[in-house]
Scaffold this motif. Sequence first.
Motif, PDB file in Angstrom:
ATOM      1  N   LEU A 141       8.767   5.602  -8.690  1.00 26.37           N
ATOM      2  CA  LEU A 141       9.685   4.631  -9.271  1.00 26.37           C
ATOM      3  C   LEU A 141      10.774   5.343 -10.069  1.00 26.37           C
ATOM      4  N   THR A 142      10.365   6.368 -10.810  1.00 24.24           N
ATOM      5  CA  THR A 142      11.333   7.111 -11.627  1.00 24.24           C
ATOM      6  C   THR A 142      12.475   7.656 -10.771  1.00 24.24           C
ATOM      7  N   THR A 143      12.132   8.298  -9.654  1.00 24.68           N
ATOM      8  CA  THR A 143      13.201   8.874  -8.828  1.00 24.68           C
ATOM      9  C   THR A 143      14.091   7.778  -8.250  1.00 24.68           C
ATOM     10  N   GLN A 144      13.511   6.610  -8.010  1.00 27.36           N
ATOM     11  CA  GLN A 144      14.341   5.505  -7.511  1.00 27.36           C
ATOM     12  C   GLN A 144      15.291   4.994  -8.586  1.00 27.36           C
ATOM     13  N   LEU A 145      14.766   4.928  -9.825  1.00 20.59           N
ATOM     14  CA  LEU A 145      15.600   4.451 -10.934  1.00 20.59           C
ATOM     15  C   LEU A 145      16.747   5.421 -11.194  1.00 20.59           C
ATOM     16  N   LEU A 146      16.458   6.715 -11.027  1.00 16.66           N
ATOM     17  CA  LEU A 146      17.465   7.729 -11.300  1.00 16.66           C
ATOM     18  C   LEU A 146      18.650   7.642 -10.334  1.00 16.66           C
ATOM     19  N   GLU A 147      18.422   6.987  -9.204  1.00 20.55           N
ATOM     20  CA  GLU A 147      19.495   6.884  -8.205  1.00 20.55           C
ATOM     21  C   GLU A 147      20.477   5.757  -8.489  1.00 20.55           C
ATOM     22  N   LEU A 148      20.161   4.930  -9.494  1.00 17.62           N
ATOM     23  CA  LEU A 148      21.004   3.757  -9.723  1.00 17.62           C
ATOM     24  C   LEU A 148      22.267   4.074 -10.499  1.00 17.62           C
ATOM     25  N   GLY A 149      22.341   5.268 -11.080  1.00 20.38           N
ATOM     26  CA  GLY A 149      23.523   5.625 -11.842  1.00 20.38           C
ATOM     27  C   GLY A 149      23.488   5.178 -13.292  1.00 20.38           C
TER      28      GLY A 149
ATOM     29  N   ASP B 192      11.386   7.152   1.721  1.00 22.93           N
ATOM     30  CA  ASP B 192      10.410   7.072   0.636  1.00 22.93           C
ATOM     31  C   ASP B 192       9.253   8.044   0.837  1.00 22.93           C
ATOM     32  N   LYS B 193       8.928   8.317   2.084  1.00 28.28           N
ATOM     33  CA  LYS B 193       7.903   9.330   2.334  1.00 28.28           C
ATOM     34  C   LYS B 193       8.384  10.675   1.833  1.00 28.28           C
ATOM     35  N   GLU B 194       9.639  10.949   2.130  1.00 31.58           N
ATOM     36  CA  GLU B 194      10.247  12.190   1.667  1.00 31.58           C
ATOM     37  C   GLU B 194      10.243  12.231   0.133  1.00 31.58           C
ATOM     38  N   ARG B 195      10.529  11.064  -0.431  1.00 35.33           N
ATOM     39  CA  ARG B 195      10.538  10.942  -1.882  1.00 35.33           C
ATOM     40  C   ARG B 195       9.169  11.279  -2.473  1.00 35.33           C
ATOM     41  N   PHE B 196       8.123  10.780  -1.789  1.00 34.66           N
ATOM     42  CA  PHE B 196       6.769  11.096  -2.249  1.00 34.66           C
ATOM     43  C   PHE B 196       6.507  12.603  -2.198  1.00 34.66           C
ATOM     44  N   ARG B 197       7.000  13.253  -1.145  1.00 37.19           N
ATOM     45  CA  ARG B 197       6.847  14.725  -1.051  1.00 37.19           C
ATOM     46  C   ARG B 197       7.512  15.390  -2.246  1.00 37.19           C
ATOM     47  N   PHE B 198       8.725  14.905  -2.546  1.00 37.35           N
ATOM     48  CA  PHE B 198       9.483  15.461  -3.662  1.00 37.35           C
ATOM     49  C   PHE B 198       8.683  15.310  -4.957  1.00 37.35           C
ATOM     50  N   VAL B 199       8.101  14.112  -5.147  1.00 40.56           N
ATOM     51  CA  VAL B 199       7.318  13.858  -6.352  1.00 40.56           C
ATOM     52  C   VAL B 199       6.092  14.777  -6.390  1.00 40.56           C
ATOM     53  N   ASP B 200       5.429  14.909  -5.238  1.00 45.86           N
ATOM     54  CA  ASP B 200       4.249  15.782  -5.187  1.00 45.86           C
ATOM     55  C   ASP B 200       4.587  17.197  -5.631  1.00 45.86           C
TER      56      ASP B 200
ATOM     57  N   GLN C  25      17.524  14.245  -3.508  1.00 44.91           N
ATOM     58  CA  GLN C  25      18.540  14.035  -2.483  1.00 44.91           C
ATOM     59  C   GLN C  25      17.850  13.957  -1.138  1.00 44.91           C
ATOM     60  N   SER C  26      17.931  12.840  -0.559  1.00 49.81           N
ATOM     61  CA  SER C  26      17.267  12.690   0.728  1.00 49.81           C
ATOM     62  C   SER C  26      18.107  13.305   1.826  1.00 49.81           C
ATOM     63  N   SER C  27      17.422  13.837   2.823  1.00 49.85           N
ATOM     64  CA  SER C  27      18.148  14.381   3.967  1.00 49.85           C
ATOM     65  C   SER C  27      18.683  13.243   4.825  1.00 49.85           C
ATOM     66  N   ILE C  28      18.114  12.068   4.579  1.00 52.18           N
ATOM     67  CA  ILE C  28      18.597  10.899   5.317  1.00 52.18           C
ATOM     68  C   ILE C  28      19.747  10.297   4.514  1.00 52.18           C
ATOM     69  N   LEU C  29      20.764   9.897   5.191  1.00 53.66           N
ATOM     70  CA  LEU C  29      21.942   9.377   4.495  1.00 53.66           C
ATOM     71  C   LEU C  29      21.629   8.129   3.693  1.00 53.66           C
ATOM     72  N   ASN C  30      22.234   8.068   2.522  1.00 57.52           N
ATOM     73  CA  ASN C  30      22.030   6.887   1.692  1.00 57.52           C
ATOM     74  C   ASN C  30      23.009   5.801   2.119  1.00 57.52           C
TER      75      ASN C  30
ATOM     76  N   LEU D 132       0.836  -1.201   0.000  1.00 51.85           N
ATOM     77  CA  LEU D 132       0.000   0.000   0.000  1.00 51.85           C
ATOM     78  C   LEU D 132       0.872   1.253   0.000  1.00 51.85           C
ATOM     79  N   PHE D 133       1.974   1.155   0.711  1.00 48.81           N
ATOM     80  CA  PHE D 133       2.891   2.285   0.773  1.00 48.81           C
ATOM     81  C   PHE D 133       3.368   2.687  -0.624  1.00 48.81           C
ATOM     82  N   THR D 134       3.741   1.705  -1.429  1.00 45.21           N
ATOM     83  CA  THR D 134       4.260   2.023  -2.754  1.00 45.21           C
ATOM     84  C   THR D 134       3.190   2.630  -3.662  1.00 45.21           C
TER      85      THR D 134
END
Lengths: 102, 54, 666
Positions: free
Chosen positions: C101-109, C191-199, C173-178, A56-58
């Motif tokens: 998903l896009t932002t996650q893919l972009l982090e793979l290099g 990922d919550k932060e990521r959702f904010r970024f996407v929003d 760029q997450s404020s939390i260390l990768n 659900l999170f995703t």
Amino acid sequence: MELTMGSGLFRRKRNRHGKIKETNIEAKINLTHAAIDATYEIKGIDTEDQVMKDFLFTLGCFEGEKITLISALADNYIIHIKDARYSIDSQLASVIRIGNTE
Amino acid sequence: MLENLIVFLVVGMIISSAVYKIYKDKKKGGGCASCPYNTSCSGGIQNTGECDIK
Amino acid sequence: MRIALTGNPNSGKTTLFNVITGKVEHVGNWAGVTVDKKEGDVKGDWNKTGTKIRIVDLPGAYSMSPYSSEESITSNFVKNEQPDVIINIVDATNLSRSLLLTTQLLELGIPVVVALNKIDLLKNKGITINLKVLSKKLGCPVVETSSILKKGMVEIIDQAVKVSGKGQKAPFQSSILNNDELDKKAYEAKDKERFRFVDKLVKETEIREVESKKQTRQDAIDRIVANKILGIPIFAAVIYLVFSISQSWLGPLIADYFVGWIDKLYVFVDGIMGENISPLLSTLLLDGIIGGVGALIGFLPLIMVLFFQLALLEDSGYMARVAVVMDRYLKKVGLSGKSIIPMIIGTGCAIPGVMATRTIRDERQRRTTAMLTPFMPCGAKLPVIALFSGVFFENAAWVGTSMYFVGIGIIIGGALIVRRITKESSAKSYFIMELPEYRLPSIKRAYVSMMSRAKAFIIKAATIILVCNAAIQIMQTFNWNFQLVAEGMENTSILASLANPFAYLLLPLGFGVWQLAAAAITGFIAKENVVGTLAVVYGISNFIDTEELALVSGANDVASIMGLSSVAALAYLMFNLFTPPCFAAIGAMNAEMESRKWLWGGIAFQLSMGYVVSFIVYQVGTLITTGSFGNAFVPGLIAVAFIIGIIFYLMQRNNQEEYEALKELG
């Protein structure tokens, strides 16, 4: 639906000697109590099923996100999260805790 | 007699080519021959359980 | 050079894959159609770069997050196999979810190109997307595509080649260390932060004239087709229409021409062989091979029309609603809401259907679903249905329709029994399914899907069925001393003596003759064999009349050759549909159940179900039509009572154990 809500409210009031704030009561309602076409804020996902919770999170269904009830059919609820529509069953709907958004 | 031989060969050829085709498909690892996706698919839905059906 | 296609489920990956590679993979307008990764080379039309490009189509995923064990094919592939470029297909109508998903893919290099797909739908929905801003903010090229209209294909390949080897910067760029050691909580926070970024990103790039949560006409349609009361009748009406068109109207019309050719071939071959050929060889070629295979191929037009319609239905988005309607009933009998997916897939072929049960997490529910899925009439059973409804019921569409619903009924009843026998597990099962938008189904895509199924049908008829028919023909021509069977002595043939013991068992079902028993047995190799074997053993070269525009040649003749009443014919049809499936499907059941006990239990259950159902249909039907019970009623009743007794014993036994366990506890 409203009936169950009402009786729950009554019980809680009596238990706590009527000292409960309205927002707290709202925090206890889940998606099965939602009104059609109304948008709510998700307050939490109350399930032990971690895999489902992660899934659900995703989809963007987690605390703090908005959720809209589109229709309630027999045992299924059609919900709107992040520009997409999903059909969920009443069991899943009952674990999505919601609150009104202002 | 010659005609019989020809017909026999034709029938034999048809059947052996059918058997050969079955054998070849089996080796390729197709599950069911009646499914057009039999070589590309390993089953109906993704192995791990995705899709958005939970 | 290797390119991976990734994206959310139902974002159109496979459609795009088919367009750029020219392949025909199964697509459907619902999520989860792609099972495994598929590879193909980019077609010359779209590739102007001169380099050879391989495309890998991956199953849909919503996220690459390491904590969701799902979607692992996709994330493992991208992480371990290091494609040169990732094309991320983004559903342009749902940026706010897809971009996670896009932002996650972009982090793979790995360099990413975003294909903003379904661009053709934007105008209708009043959405405008600022491509330039989106591309700048994401830090990767964004190309507008429409895989349905084949738009943007050259551009996307072009861009992919351009960025390959360049590396990729991540915009988020997450404020939390990768850190790979991060625990789950931290990932979730990230990922919550990521959702904010996407929003925020969506707010900056997308203008919506109409909010997507507004009620639409689609929602109104949903309320009707997935309605509590109307849902099932509408589904029944749709299936009835599908069968009417394929079985009574369009199908036979085309079949007539078709069968004409097969007849001509038969006559032609007969003509050139002349009189001097040994009758043994000529019957083997004419009746065994041409007749048997031809009888089956005669049904090809009907099946093509049917598959064409099913492809249209799947494309329209209706099947997802059927799943919603059925969910309620399946849940009541202790199955998972997900059980409906294997069953719908099983209407094409039981094997992928049984394999699709893998997505069910609860073991008992998974095994039960694997055991019951083969009760749905699969594609191979359609010629059998068509034959019997043609010969005995004047092509009535209700025969096919009711076989579907009897199948569903047996599944529901079967699930109840299995639940009683095995004890219910307490696992809660939730059901969630994305509802794709309805769309006008594409005639072309349905045509392509139909043709590939037709090809597979012909191949099967020309291989497995042909060999079986030849074997049947030989077995019925010789007796055990390898002498030709004399006229009037057919009962002494190898085939007859092998099938006879089974025929006795089938007497109480109304079809205790060795010919029908033999056909039912060959049906376990492939269900189409029932048609082929019947054609061979009764020496009928075609079941379709070329002159009368009727499906079956002299239906009455065929019926009288078989010597069955219509009630017995219906019982025989049901026996073939609802006994265990073909061996290949049983193999799939074995693989998914992972338990010998369950496998044999399942086969025994399927056999008993088929036996009991056809016994009831035959005896009760005969009682109604003739006023007295049919053949061998008493021995049959004893057998059925015995079967039911065992089932009740098994159900009771567990109740007893439960009771004793409870007593011990308390």
